[in-house]
Design a protein around this motif. Sequence first.
Motif, PDB file in Angstrom:
ATOM      1  N   ASP A 168     -32.286   3.942  -9.660  1.00  0.00           N
ATOM      2  CA  ASP A 168     -30.999   3.264  -9.559  1.00  0.00           C
ATOM      3  C   ASP A 168     -30.733   2.387 -10.770  1.00  0.00           C
ATOM      4  O   ASP A 168     -31.644   1.763 -11.310  1.00  0.00           O
ATOM      5  CB  ASP A 168     -30.959   2.363  -8.311  1.00  0.00           C
ATOM      6  N   VAL A 169     -29.457   2.322 -11.149  1.00  0.00           N
ATOM      7  CA  VAL A 169     -29.004   1.348 -12.130  1.00  0.00           C
ATOM      8  C   VAL A 169     -28.562   0.135 -11.319  1.00  0.00           C
ATOM      9  O   VAL A 169     -27.613   0.224 -10.539  1.00  0.00           O
ATOM     10  CB  VAL A 169     -27.834   1.894 -12.981  1.00  0.00           C
ATOM     11  N   VAL A 170     -29.267  -0.975 -11.460  1.00  0.00           N
ATOM     12  CA  VAL A 170     -28.945  -2.193 -10.721  1.00  0.00           C
ATOM     13  C   VAL A 170     -27.725  -2.863 -11.341  1.00  0.00           C
ATOM     14  O   VAL A 170     -26.800  -3.269 -10.654  1.00  0.00           O
ATOM     15  CB  VAL A 170     -30.160  -3.155 -10.688  1.00  0.00           C
ATOM     16  N   ASP A 171     -27.757  -2.986 -12.654  1.00  0.00           N
ATOM     17  CA  ASP A 171     -26.622  -3.508 -13.420  1.00  0.00           C
ATOM     18  C   ASP A 171     -26.766  -2.981 -14.846  1.00  0.00           C
ATOM     19  O   ASP A 171     -27.622  -2.142 -15.096  1.00  0.00           O
ATOM     20  CB  ASP A 171     -26.542  -5.040 -13.350  1.00  0.00           C
ATOM     21  N   GLY A 172     -25.987  -3.451 -15.766  1.00  0.00           N
ATOM     22  CA  GLY A 172     -25.983  -2.918 -17.125  1.00  0.00           C
ATOM     23  C   GLY A 172     -27.253  -3.135 -17.920  1.00  0.00           C
ATOM     24  O   GLY A 172     -27.397  -2.598 -19.014  1.00  0.00           O
ATOM     25  N   HIS A 173     -28.199  -3.903 -17.371  1.00  0.00           N
ATOM     26  CA  HIS A 173     -29.446  -4.160 -18.097  1.00  0.00           C
ATOM     27  C   HIS A 173     -30.697  -4.028 -17.223  1.00  0.00           C
ATOM     28  O   HIS A 173     -31.802  -4.319 -17.678  1.00  0.00           O
ATOM     29  CB  HIS A 173     -29.405  -5.540 -18.769  1.00  0.00           C
ATOM     30  N   ALA A 206     -24.829  -1.056 -22.554  1.00  0.00           N
ATOM     31  CA  ALA A 206     -25.167  -1.208 -21.143  1.00  0.00           C
ATOM     32  C   ALA A 206     -25.761   0.085 -20.585  1.00  0.00           C
ATOM     33  O   ALA A 206     -25.406   1.183 -21.012  1.00  0.00           O
ATOM     34  CB  ALA A 206     -23.918  -1.576 -20.344  1.00  0.00           C
ATOM     35  N   ILE A 207     -26.669  -0.068 -19.629  1.00  0.00           N
ATOM     36  CA  ILE A 207     -27.235   1.087 -18.939  1.00  0.00           C
ATOM     37  C   ILE A 207     -26.158   1.633 -18.006  1.00  0.00           C
ATOM     38  O   ILE A 207     -25.591   0.902 -17.199  1.00  0.00           O
ATOM     39  CB  ILE A 207     -28.484   0.704 -18.119  1.00  0.00           C
ATOM     40  N   ALA A 208     -25.883   2.933 -18.116  1.00  0.00           N
ATOM     41  CA  ALA A 208     -24.856   3.553 -17.281  1.00  0.00           C
ATOM     42  C   ALA A 208     -25.432   4.634 -16.375  1.00  0.00           C
ATOM     43  O   ALA A 208     -24.820   4.993 -15.376  1.00  0.00           O
ATOM     44  CB  ALA A 208     -23.758   4.145 -18.147  1.00  0.00           C
ATOM     45  N   SER A 209     -26.612   5.162 -16.726  1.00  0.00           N
ATOM     46  CA  SER A 209     -27.202   6.216 -15.903  1.00  0.00           C
ATOM     47  C   SER A 209     -28.719   6.136 -15.966  1.00  0.00           C
ATOM     48  O   SER A 209     -29.290   5.590 -16.908  1.00  0.00           O
ATOM     49  CB  SER A 209     -26.737   7.599 -16.380  1.00  0.00           C
ATOM     50  N   PHE A 210     -29.346   6.700 -14.932  1.00  0.00           N
ATOM     51  CA  PHE A 210     -30.802   6.730 -14.842  1.00  0.00           C
ATOM     52  C   PHE A 210     -31.126   7.977 -14.031  1.00  0.00           C
ATOM     53  O   PHE A 210     -30.844   8.029 -12.844  1.00  0.00           O
ATOM     54  CB  PHE A 210     -31.290   5.459 -14.164  1.00  0.00           C
ATOM     55  N   THR A 211     -31.658   9.006 -14.685  1.00  0.00           N
ATOM     56  CA  THR A 211     -31.821  10.304 -14.040  1.00  0.00           C
ATOM     57  C   THR A 211     -33.237  10.853 -14.191  1.00  0.00           C
ATOM     58  O   THR A 211     -33.954  10.509 -15.122  1.00  0.00           O
ATOM     59  CB  THR A 211     -30.835  11.329 -14.635  1.00  0.00           C
ATOM     60  N   LEU A 212     -33.586  11.732 -13.282  1.00  0.00           N
ATOM     61  CA  LEU A 212     -34.878  12.409 -13.290  1.00  0.00           C
ATOM     62  C   LEU A 212     -34.796  13.629 -14.202  1.00  0.00           C
ATOM     63  O   LEU A 212     -33.913  14.467 -14.049  1.00  0.00           O
ATOM     64  CB  LEU A 212     -35.239  12.846 -11.866  1.00  0.00           C
ATOM     65  N   LEU A 213     -35.719  13.715 -15.175  1.00  0.00           N
ATOM     66  CA  LEU A 213     -35.792  14.884 -16.047  1.00  0.00           C
ATOM     67  C   LEU A 213     -36.832  15.879 -15.554  1.00  0.00           C
ATOM     68  O   LEU A 213     -36.601  17.075 -15.555  1.00  0.00           O
ATOM     69  CB  LEU A 213     -36.124  14.476 -17.482  1.00  0.00           C
ATOM     70  N   ASP A 214     -38.002  15.374 -15.163  1.00  0.00           N
ATOM     71  CA  ASP A 214     -39.081  16.247 -14.692  1.00  0.00           C
ATOM     72  C   ASP A 214     -39.856  15.536 -13.596  1.00  0.00           C
ATOM     73  O   ASP A 214     -40.565  14.570 -13.861  1.00  0.00           O
ATOM     74  CB  ASP A 214     -40.019  16.616 -15.845  1.00  0.00           C
ATOM     75  N   GLY A 215     -39.727  16.035 -12.390  1.00  0.00           N
ATOM     76  CA  GLY A 215     -40.438  15.480 -11.249  1.00  0.00           C
ATOM     77  C   GLY A 215     -41.424  16.461 -10.661  1.00  0.00           C
ATOM     78  O   GLY A 215     -41.839  16.323  -9.519  1.00  0.00           O
ATOM     79  N   SER A 216     -41.814  17.465 -11.438  1.00  0.00           N
ATOM     80  CA  SER A 216     -42.660  18.543 -10.916  1.00  0.00           C
ATOM     81  C   SER A 216     -44.072  18.094 -10.556  1.00  0.00           C
ATOM     82  O   SER A 216     -44.781  18.814  -9.856  1.00  0.00           O
ATOM     83  CB  SER A 216     -42.720  19.699 -11.920  1.00  0.00           C
ATOM     84  N   ALA A 217     -44.502  16.923 -10.990  1.00  0.00           N
ATOM     85  CA  ALA A 217     -45.852  16.441 -10.691  1.00  0.00           C
ATOM     86  C   ALA A 217     -45.952  15.770  -9.333  1.00  0.00           C
ATOM     87  O   ALA A 217     -47.023  15.310  -8.944  1.00  0.00           O
ATOM     88  CB  ALA A 217     -46.317  15.476 -11.775  1.00  0.00           C
ATOM     89  N   ALA A 218     -44.839  15.732  -8.601  1.00  0.00           N
ATOM     90  CA  ALA A 218     -44.841  15.076  -7.295  1.00  0.00           C
ATOM     91  C   ALA A 218     -43.879  15.794  -6.359  1.00  0.00           C
ATOM     92  O   ALA A 218     -42.896  16.387  -6.800  1.00  0.00           O
ATOM     93  CB  ALA A 218     -44.432  13.617  -7.440  1.00  0.00           C
ATOM     94  N   ASP A 219     -44.207  15.752  -5.083  1.00  0.00           N
ATOM     95  CA  ASP A 219     -43.290  16.260  -4.065  1.00  0.00           C
ATOM     96  C   ASP A 219     -42.412  15.104  -3.624  1.00  0.00           C
ATOM     97  O   ASP A 219     -42.893  13.990  -3.394  1.00  0.00           O
ATOM     98  CB  ASP A 219     -44.063  16.812  -2.863  1.00  0.00           C
ATOM     99  N   GLY A 220     -41.127  15.369  -3.505  1.00  0.00           N
ATOM    100  CA  GLY A 220     -40.175  14.330  -3.160  1.00  0.00           C
ATOM    101  C   GLY A 220     -39.385  13.933  -4.389  1.00  0.00           C
ATOM    102  O   GLY A 220     -39.634  14.415  -5.501  1.00  0.00           O
ATOM    103  N   VAL A 221     -38.439  13.063  -4.187  1.00  0.00           N
ATOM    104  CA  VAL A 221     -37.581  12.608  -5.273  1.00  0.00           C
ATOM    105  C   VAL A 221     -37.694  11.093  -5.357  1.00  0.00           C
ATOM    106  O   VAL A 221     -37.487  10.403  -4.359  1.00  0.00           O
ATOM    107  CB  VAL A 221     -36.110  13.022  -5.030  1.00  0.00           C
ATOM    108  N   PRO A 222     -38.017  10.563  -6.535  1.00  0.00           N
ATOM    109  CA  PRO A 222     -38.088   9.104  -6.661  1.00  0.00           C
ATOM    110  C   PRO A 222     -36.702   8.493  -6.554  1.00  0.00           C
ATOM    111  O   PRO A 222     -35.707   9.125  -6.906  1.00  0.00           O
ATOM    112  CB  PRO A 222     -38.680   8.901  -8.055  1.00  0.00           C
TER     113      PRO A 222
END
Length: 180
Positions: free
Chosen positions: A122-127, A103-119
């Motif tokens: 979210d993990v909606v559910d395990g898939h 199951a998907i438990a996490s979803f994180t930003l590794l490199d957002g340097s190409a954009a200003d702001g934070v996307p």
Amino acid sequence: MLAVLATGQAQAAPLSLQDATITATYDGSAADVLGLDHLFAQEPGSNTSTLDPTDSGVEFLTADYLFGFDFAKDGKLTIYENMPIPAGDYKFTFDFGTTLPAAIASFTLLDGSAADGVPGLDVVDGHTIAVDLGGLAWHGDYASITTQIGAASVPEPAVPALLLAGACGLAISRRRDRRA
């Protein structure tokens, strides 16, 4: 004698996407996502694609060609900006159904340097994961951001060893106190 037990941080394990089949939506519409399995043609079912086994290209393009999405076997998702992005709502979901090994438990930003702001990630559910790119100001054509999809957290390898060492230290300390 004072014994100190050290604890480490748990970290999400990368989730293998090998052989995953992904169904995508763009602002709630299946018709506005074009999959590699359909050679990016706008046709029924083109919002579903299987992970490219060669990792050589994107699995999805948006029908307006603003964004490309490239999923890698190691759980990384690279999101490409294909041209200047006008202000607007850009919300995506990616559903892996039952094709994941865990199951998907996490979803994180590794490199957002190409954009200003934070996307919004979210993990909606395990898939299923959700991506909101509406609040970003991209730095230029063909810029990209990288994210990581993860499985359940696992302890750092050193944590059990440190806990055992601390327990041994306490036992030795108590044994010495009794002898004295």
